[in-house]
Design an enzyme around this catalytic site. Structure first.
Site, PDB file in Angstrom:
ATOM      1  N   HIS A 151       0.300  -0.217  -9.934  1.00 38.97           N
ATOM      2  CA  HIS A 151      -0.499  -1.145  -9.152  1.00 38.97           C
ATOM      3  C   HIS A 151      -0.961  -2.543  -9.791  1.00 38.97           C
ATOM      4  O   HIS A 151      -2.043  -2.863 -10.004  1.00 38.97           O
ATOM      5  CB  HIS A 151      -1.822  -0.625  -8.532  1.00 38.97           C
ATOM      6  CG  HIS A 151      -2.113  -1.149  -7.246  1.00 38.97           C
ATOM      7  ND1 HIS A 151      -2.539  -0.295  -6.157  1.00 38.97           N
ATOM      8  CD2 HIS A 151      -2.439  -2.283  -6.805  1.00 38.97           C
ATOM      9  CE1 HIS A 151      -3.011  -1.162  -5.070  1.00 38.97           C
ATOM     10  NE2 HIS A 151      -2.860  -2.374  -5.476  1.00 38.97           N
ATOM     11  N   ARG A 176       0.767  -1.245  -0.207  1.00 36.93           N
ATOM     12  CA  ARG A 176       0.008  -0.005  -0.104  1.00 36.93           C
ATOM     13  C   ARG A 176       0.928   1.368   0.039  1.00 36.93           C
ATOM     14  O   ARG A 176       1.863   1.121   0.697  1.00 36.93           O
ATOM     15  CB  ARG A 176      -0.831   0.040   1.226  1.00 36.93           C
ATOM     16  CG  ARG A 176      -2.034  -1.078   1.137  1.00 36.93           C
ATOM     17  CD  ARG A 176      -3.064  -0.750  -0.115  1.00 36.93           C
ATOM     18  NE  ARG A 176      -4.194  -1.452   0.076  1.00 36.93           N
ATOM     19  CZ  ARG A 176      -4.147  -2.497  -0.882  1.00 36.93           C
ATOM     20  NH1 ARG A 176      -3.354  -2.737  -1.722  1.00 36.93           N
ATOM     21  NH2 ARG A 176      -5.434  -3.278  -0.857  1.00 36.93           N
ATOM     22  N   ASP A 213       5.169  -0.038  -6.633  1.00 30.65           N
ATOM     23  CA  ASP A 213       3.970  -0.623  -7.545  1.00 30.65           C
ATOM     24  C   ASP A 213       2.722  -0.091  -7.134  1.00 30.65           C
ATOM     25  O   ASP A 213       1.685  -0.072  -7.512  1.00 30.65           O
ATOM     26  CB  ASP A 213       3.722  -2.311  -7.390  1.00 30.65           C
ATOM     27  CG  ASP A 213       2.788  -2.519  -8.251  1.00 30.65           C
ATOM     28  OD1 ASP A 213       2.710  -2.154  -9.542  1.00 30.65           O
ATOM     29  OD2 ASP A 213       1.489  -3.402  -7.956  1.00 30.65           O
ATOM     30  N   GLU A 216      -2.177   7.640  -5.473  1.00 25.42           N
ATOM     31  CA  GLU A 216      -2.324   6.983  -6.716  1.00 25.42           C
ATOM     32  C   GLU A 216      -3.772   6.901  -7.295  1.00 25.42           C
ATOM     33  O   GLU A 216      -3.845   6.699  -8.244  1.00 25.42           O
ATOM     34  CB  GLU A 216      -1.829   5.333  -6.692  1.00 25.42           C
ATOM     35  CG  GLU A 216      -2.731   4.514  -5.719  1.00 25.42           C
ATOM     36  CD  GLU A 216      -2.513   3.023  -5.735  1.00 25.42           C
ATOM     37  OE1 GLU A 216      -3.212   2.244  -6.059  1.00 25.42           O
ATOM     38  OE2 GLU A 216      -1.287   2.971  -5.448  1.00 25.42           O
TER      39      GLU A 216
END
Length: 326
Positions: free
Chosen positions: A291, A230, A254, A259
């Site tokens: 992600h 996260r 990632d 985001e």
């Protein structure tokens, strides 16, 4: 039974449509995210299906409940975007705790290898017929110490991958895995000893900004940071300053704290308004993927199957092993 499906992407629909036909569930797919302004789209639906960047706060829960929605089905493991406590006695909340832990762990290693062996830079060079090796020197993983924060299923699989490379593993977890053979240490020791740190823990009040201005000072010089969990585990500004100060040698991300308004969308013809993200992406030792660690065929199939089974259990008034309680 009708289910409102929010934040739909093209890769979501095949598996859910197939299972929907088999289980007599009609999915109403919406590209928009769930928030206070879009709850009306769930009218006439018994359940809603949401993803990591949908907003499920108290106001949204009240509106869904008033519309007759009974079940909130997360098609992901994390649930920090849902007010679980407020949902009690209003909605049943279910999640997908394990869809393909291998997908995420393998992506973390892919990011690490790409970064330290400069694979992304070499790819761009050779596409331009530039076969120079200048500036592509990396380092061996064998013998390096990796610190793993969070030793659930994903963390343990990542540890096994690292052991396969001959790496020394240390870990931190509030709830250590019993009889795992993992060397657990306190977080400060993990920060000071690790050549590489990979985060595989959920986002909670305790884990928020585990990497911040203070913890950056405790890191081993040149450390590589990996985050496939996260975004808010890491203070992006502190990370950026640590990179600029040459304390952090590289970052493989990632996920990103802010985001929600950027990831999963195409901004290739636009200017990104998020200055911190833009500066991170511009750094030569930073790799950002949007992600996608979960995105394998196996994971998508598992996500759809578990989500549909969760919804059906709630619809039939049965106990669901994946129901979230506070």
């Amino acid at each position: 039974m009708k289910v409102a499906f929010f934040d739909t992407k093209s890769y979501d629909t095949p598996a859910f449509e197939k299972l929907g036909k088999e289980k007599n569930i009609t999915f109403k797919f919406y590209e928009t995210k769930l928030n206070e302004d879009t709850t009306a789209l769930a009218k006439g639906c018994e359940a809603v299906c949401v993803f990591v960047n949908d907003t499920v706060n108290a106001a949204v829960i009240d509106r869904l409940s008033a519309l007759g929605v009974k079940t909130l089905a997360l098609r992901c493991a994390g649930y920090n975007n849902v007010d679980i406590q407020y949902a009690k006695d209003k909605l049943r909340v279910v999640s997908v705790p394990a869809y393909s832990p291998y997908a995420v762990a393998e992506h973390a290693m892919a990011l690490l290898l790409t970064s330290i062996r400069r694979v992304h830079k070499a790819y761009i060079r050779t596409r331009d017929h530039n076969f120079s090796l200048n500036g592509l020197t990396g380092f061996d993983l064998h013998g390096k110490t990796v610190g793993v924060v969070g030793t659930g299923k994903i963390g343990c699989i990542f540890i096994n991958i690292c052991r396969g490379f001959g790496m020394n593993v240390i870990a931190y977890d509030k709830f250590p895995a019993k009889d795992s053979g993992i060397e657990y240490v306190e977080l400060d020791e993990l920060f000071s000893r690790s050549d590489i740190i990979s985060f595989h823990c959920p986002l909670t009040d305790e884990t928020y900004h585990m990497i911040d201005e203070n913890s950056v000072d405790k890191l081993k010089k040149g450390v590589v940071i990996i985050n496939t969990s996260r975004g808010a585990l890491i203070d992006a500004e502190a990370l950026l300053e640590g990179i600029k100060a040459r304390k952090i040698g590289a970052a493989c991300l990632d996920v990103y704290e802010e985001e929600a308004d950027v990831f999963f969308q195409d901004f290739s013809g636009h200017i990104i308004a998020d200055d911190t993200l833009a500066r991170l992406i511009s750094m030569p030792n930073v790799i950002v993927t949007s992600h996608q660690a979960f995105l394998t065929e196996e994971a998508l199939a598992n996500i759809a199957e578990t989500t549909v089974n969760n919804i059906l259990a709630c619809h039939n008034g049965e106990d669901c092993p994946n129901e979230l309680h506070i």
